[in-house]
Design a protein around this motif. Structure first.
Motif, short mmCIF file in Angstrom:
data_model
loop_
_atom_site.label_atom_id
_atom_site.label_comp_id
_atom_site.label_asym_id
_atom_site.label_seq_id
_atom_site.Cartn_x
_atom_site.Cartn_y
_atom_site.Cartn_z
N GLU A 138 5.30 -5.34 2.95
CA GLU A 138 4.61 -5.97 1.82
C GLU A 138 3.67 -4.98 1.12
O GLU A 138 3.61 -4.92 -0.11
CB GLU A 138 3.81 -7.19 2.29
CG GLU A 138 4.60 -8.47 2.32
CD GLU A 138 5.18 -8.83 0.95
OE1 GLU A 138 4.48 -8.67 -0.06
OE2 GLU A 138 6.34 -9.27 0.91
N MET A 139 2.93 -4.22 1.90
CA MET A 139 1.98 -3.28 1.30
C MET A 139 2.70 -2.19 0.50
O MET A 139 2.27 -1.83 -0.60
CB MET A 139 1.10 -2.67 2.38
CG MET A 139 0.19 -3.68 3.06
SD MET A 139 -0.87 -2.93 4.31
CE MET A 139 -2.00 -1.98 3.29
N THR A 140 3.79 -1.67 1.05
CA THR A 140 4.53 -0.64 0.32
C THR A 140 5.20 -1.22 -0.92
O THR A 140 5.33 -0.53 -1.94
CB THR A 140 5.57 0.03 1.23
OG1 THR A 140 6.41 -0.97 1.82
CG2 THR A 140 4.90 0.81 2.35
N ALA A 141 5.63 -2.48 -0.84
CA ALA A 141 6.22 -3.12 -2.01
C ALA A 141 5.19 -3.26 -3.13
O ALA A 141 5.51 -3.06 -4.31
CB ALA A 141 6.78 -4.49 -1.64
N VAL A 142 3.96 -3.61 -2.77
CA VAL A 142 2.90 -3.71 -3.78
C VAL A 142 2.61 -2.34 -4.38
O VAL A 142 2.47 -2.20 -5.59
CB VAL A 142 1.63 -4.31 -3.15
CG1 VAL A 142 0.45 -4.19 -4.12
CG2 VAL A 142 1.86 -5.78 -2.79
N LEU A 143 2.55 -1.31 -3.55
CA LEU A 143 2.29 0.04 -4.06
C LEU A 143 3.38 0.48 -5.04
O LEU A 143 3.11 1.20 -6.01
CB LEU A 143 2.20 1.03 -2.90
CG LEU A 143 1.63 2.42 -3.21
CD1 LEU A 143 0.16 2.32 -3.57
CD2 LEU A 143 1.84 3.37 -2.05
N ALA A 144 4.60 0.02 -4.79
CA ALA A 144 5.72 0.39 -5.65
C ALA A 144 5.80 -0.44 -6.93
O ALA A 144 6.58 -0.11 -7.83
CB ALA A 144 7.04 0.25 -4.88
N GLU A 145 5.01 -1.52 -7.02
CA GLU A 145 5.08 -2.41 -8.19
C GLU A 145 4.68 -1.68 -9.47
O GLU A 145 5.22 -1.95 -10.54
CB GLU A 145 4.15 -3.61 -7.98
CG GLU A 145 4.69 -4.65 -7.02
CD GLU A 145 5.59 -5.66 -7.71
OE1 GLU A 145 5.61 -5.69 -8.96
OE2 GLU A 145 6.28 -6.41 -7.01
N ASP A 146 3.69 -0.80 -9.38
CA ASP A 146 3.15 -0.17 -10.58
C ASP A 146 2.58 1.19 -10.21
O ASP A 146 1.83 1.29 -9.23
CB ASP A 146 2.06 -1.07 -11.19
CG ASP A 146 1.69 -0.66 -12.61
OD1 ASP A 146 1.47 0.55 -12.83
OD2 ASP A 146 1.60 -1.53 -13.49
N ASP A 147 2.90 2.20 -11.00
CA ASP A 147 2.40 3.54 -10.70
C ASP A 147 0.88 3.64 -10.82
O ASP A 147 0.29 4.61 -10.32
CB ASP A 147 3.04 4.55 -11.66
CG ASP A 147 4.52 4.78 -11.37
OD1 ASP A 147 4.97 4.40 -10.27
OD2 ASP A 147 5.22 5.31 -12.26
N SER A 148 0.26 2.67 -11.49
CA SER A 148 -1.20 2.73 -11.63
C SER A 148 -1.93 2.19 -10.40
O SER A 148 -3.15 2.32 -10.31
CB SER A 148 -1.64 1.94 -12.87
OG SER A 148 -1.42 0.55 -12.69
N ILE A 149 -1.21 1.57 -9.48
CA ILE A 149 -1.83 1.10 -8.24
C ILE A 149 -1.98 2.30 -7.31
O ILE A 149 -0.99 2.88 -6.87
CB ILE A 149 -1.01 -0.02 -7.57
CG1 ILE A 149 -0.96 -1.25 -8.48
CG2 ILE A 149 -1.61 -0.39 -6.22
CD1 ILE A 149 -0.09 -2.38 -7.95
N GLY A 150 -3.22 2.66 -7.01
CA GLY A 150 -3.47 3.83 -6.18
C GLY A 150 -3.73 3.51 -4.73
O GLY A 150 -3.47 4.33 -3.85
N VAL A 151 -4.27 2.30 -4.48
CA VAL A 151 -4.64 1.90 -3.12
C VAL A 151 -4.29 0.44 -2.92
O VAL A 151 -4.44 -0.38 -3.84
CB VAL A 151 -6.16 2.10 -2.87
CG1 VAL A 151 -6.53 1.64 -1.47
CG2 VAL A 151 -6.56 3.54 -3.07
N VAL A 152 -3.83 0.11 -1.72
CA VAL A 152 -3.49 -1.28 -1.37
C VAL A 152 -4.10 -1.60 -0.03
O VAL A 152 -4.10 -0.76 0.88
CB VAL A 152 -1.96 -1.48 -1.29
CG1 VAL A 152 -1.63 -2.92 -0.89
CG2 VAL A 152 -1.30 -1.13 -2.61
#
Length: 476
Positions: free
Chosen positions: A104-118
């Motif tokens: 789930e965490m890696t999927a969120v990180l992959a959602e948008d290149d602007s997400i730097g930390v999850v």
């Protein structure tokens, strides 16, 4: 993915963490780096760690020559030891990650290149805690309760929520941001506040933090610093954060009031952990004789399982305490308490009252709202109150005229049994919050006051005095 587990002490917690990783990590894709920072029981911990991981190819173990502190240990592990180029998950050793958390965490990180930390959700993680607001704040929040509640509502939540900061207990970092900006500032050594500084620092360059709402990692917390050291570090480092980022306090307040999903706000009401019906009974601005009679009637009619808190204006607090001895009374409601049902006992005439009702409960019952008057003289005089009334009627569960306490209690019971509609709840939450912010009722300050900075400095120097004051005032 490289999972870095900084190791210091707390062998039982470390054992639980490693055992959970063995069960949840796909070692064909990911690896774990155990970084031992030479704590007080370093040799015993080293022996046990090597027993746990044995010759497991997915684990790497390293031991520092000397204690570097949490910040230094993380920096060394990520910047010097890990040469994979992977994204990095910093995972505290007092955590228990649950199945599926990493996907789930890696999927969120992959959602948008602007997400730097999850970061994941947890039972103990400040703004990432689940639930954040409680129906009964005095009750202990057991990990089992968090697991049950998260399982019930996680798929009602969006996959992630953008936030000003992510919590360091489970901190997934995009490698690109590490390459560009480094990792933790040593000014926060040995620990506390370093992850917030990192999030705010990269945010100035267009990256944001996110909470992975479908991922859950249990967290013990506060195991590294005992005595006065922990409070001192927290307060000192909070002062540094606010000096660097004066908007930080306002950003957290804005997230909590606007950017959290409404289901997240009221999560604890979706699956109650007791048989009580918890009610916020909002009194009118003036607690006169008629109001006293009505409230006493409601309190007398309430069954044992109904817990009623009277919500009053600060100016009416003394009068309410005298009129209703022994009753639960709050000024404006507790910011981290929610209720099953909020009742407006009489017409709400200010938007502040409406905003308070919005924050208290997912269900509304209105008693004696503003009457619909066809006279234009009355319409002009009461146009603001009428506008508030129209918003109320759009989202209420039931509207009824006052009859007696028993009738109102029956209406509350009916409302409490009504299933919460997430779509309607979100519509209400955003409508009221947007108006509150647009009209200036809800203000999030972009600057920190000198009084706040002075208070943090005093607190860091006198942590025991501050703890004593908080225990007396109930603000701990």
């Amino acid at each position: 993915m490289t999972i870095v587990v900084p190791v210091y002490d707390d062998l039982p917690g470390l054992e639980r963490c490693v055992e959970a990783l063995l069960e949840t990590v796909d070692f064909s894709v990911d690896r774990v780096l155990l970084a031992n920072d030479v704590g007080p029981n370093v040799d015993a911990i080293e022996r046990r760690l090597l027993e746990l991981v044995a010759d497991h190819p997915g684990f790497e173990y390293t031991r520092n020559e000397r204690n570097l502190g949490f910040v230094g240990n993380c920096n060394r592990a990520v910047l010097e030891l890990d040469r994979t180029g992977n994204d990095v998950l910093l995972l505290n050793s007092d955590t228990v990650p649950l199945p599926g958390f990493l996907d789930e965490m890696t999927a969120v990180l992959a959602e948008d290149d602007s997400i730097g930390v999850v970061c994941a959700r947890s039972d103990n993680a400040t703004i990432a805690s689940f639930p954040y607001a409680r129906r009964n704040p005095r009750a202990n929040l057991a990990p089992r309760r968090t697991r049950e509640l998260h399982g019930r509502v996680k798929y009602l939540l969006p996959r992630f929520s953008l936030a000003p900061v992510a919590m360091g207990f489970c901190f997934l970092i995009r490698r690109e941001t590490i390459d560009r900006f480094g990792l933790f500032d040593e000014v926060f050594s040995p620990g506390y506040g370093e992850e917030n500084d990192f999030c705010l620092r990269i945010n100035e360059h267009g990256y944001t933090a996110a909470l992975a709402n479908h991922a859950l990692v249990l967290h013990t917390g506060s195991t590294s610093f005992s005595g006065d050291r922990g409070p001192t570090l927290r307060l000192e480092h909070e002062r540094i954060l606010l000096e660097r980022y004066p908007f930080y306090g306002g950003a957290i307040a804005l997230f909590l009031s606007r950017y959290r999903d409404a289901v997240d706000v009221f999560a604890d009401a979706f699956l109650p952990d007791d048989d009580a019906v918890r009610v916020a009974l909002h009194l009118p601005a003036e607690v006169d004789g008629a109001v006293v009679t009505r409230v006493r009637s409601v309190l007398a009619a309430a069954p044992e399982h109904m817990v009623i808190t009277l919500i009053v204006a600060r100016s009416q607090l003394r009068a309410a305490r005298q009129a209703f001895p022994g009753a639960l009374i709050a000024v404006g409601g507790r910011p981290r308490q929610i209720f099953d049902v909020a009742v407006a006992l009489g017409a709400l005439t200010t938007f502040g009252q409406l905003s308070m009702l919005n924050a208290n409960a997912p269900r509304w019952v209105l008693v004696d709202p503003i009457p619909q008057d066809v006279r234009w003289s009355q319409a002009v005089t009461h146009h603001r109150a009428n506008a508030i009334d129209r918003i109320l009627r759009r989202f209420e569960n039931e509207t009824l005229p006052w009859q007696d306490g028993k009738s109102l209690v029956e209406a509350i019971e009916t409302a409490a049994r009504t299933e919460i509609d997430p779509t309607a709840l979100r519509a209400r939450w955003h409508a009221v919050t947007d108006i509150a912010e647009a009209t200036g009722l809800l203000v999030h300050r972009a600057q920190v006051s000198m009084r706040r900075l002075a208070a943090l400095t005093f607190g860091a120097r006198n942590p025991r005095i501050v703890a004593r004051i908080r225990s007396i005032t109930g603000r701990g």
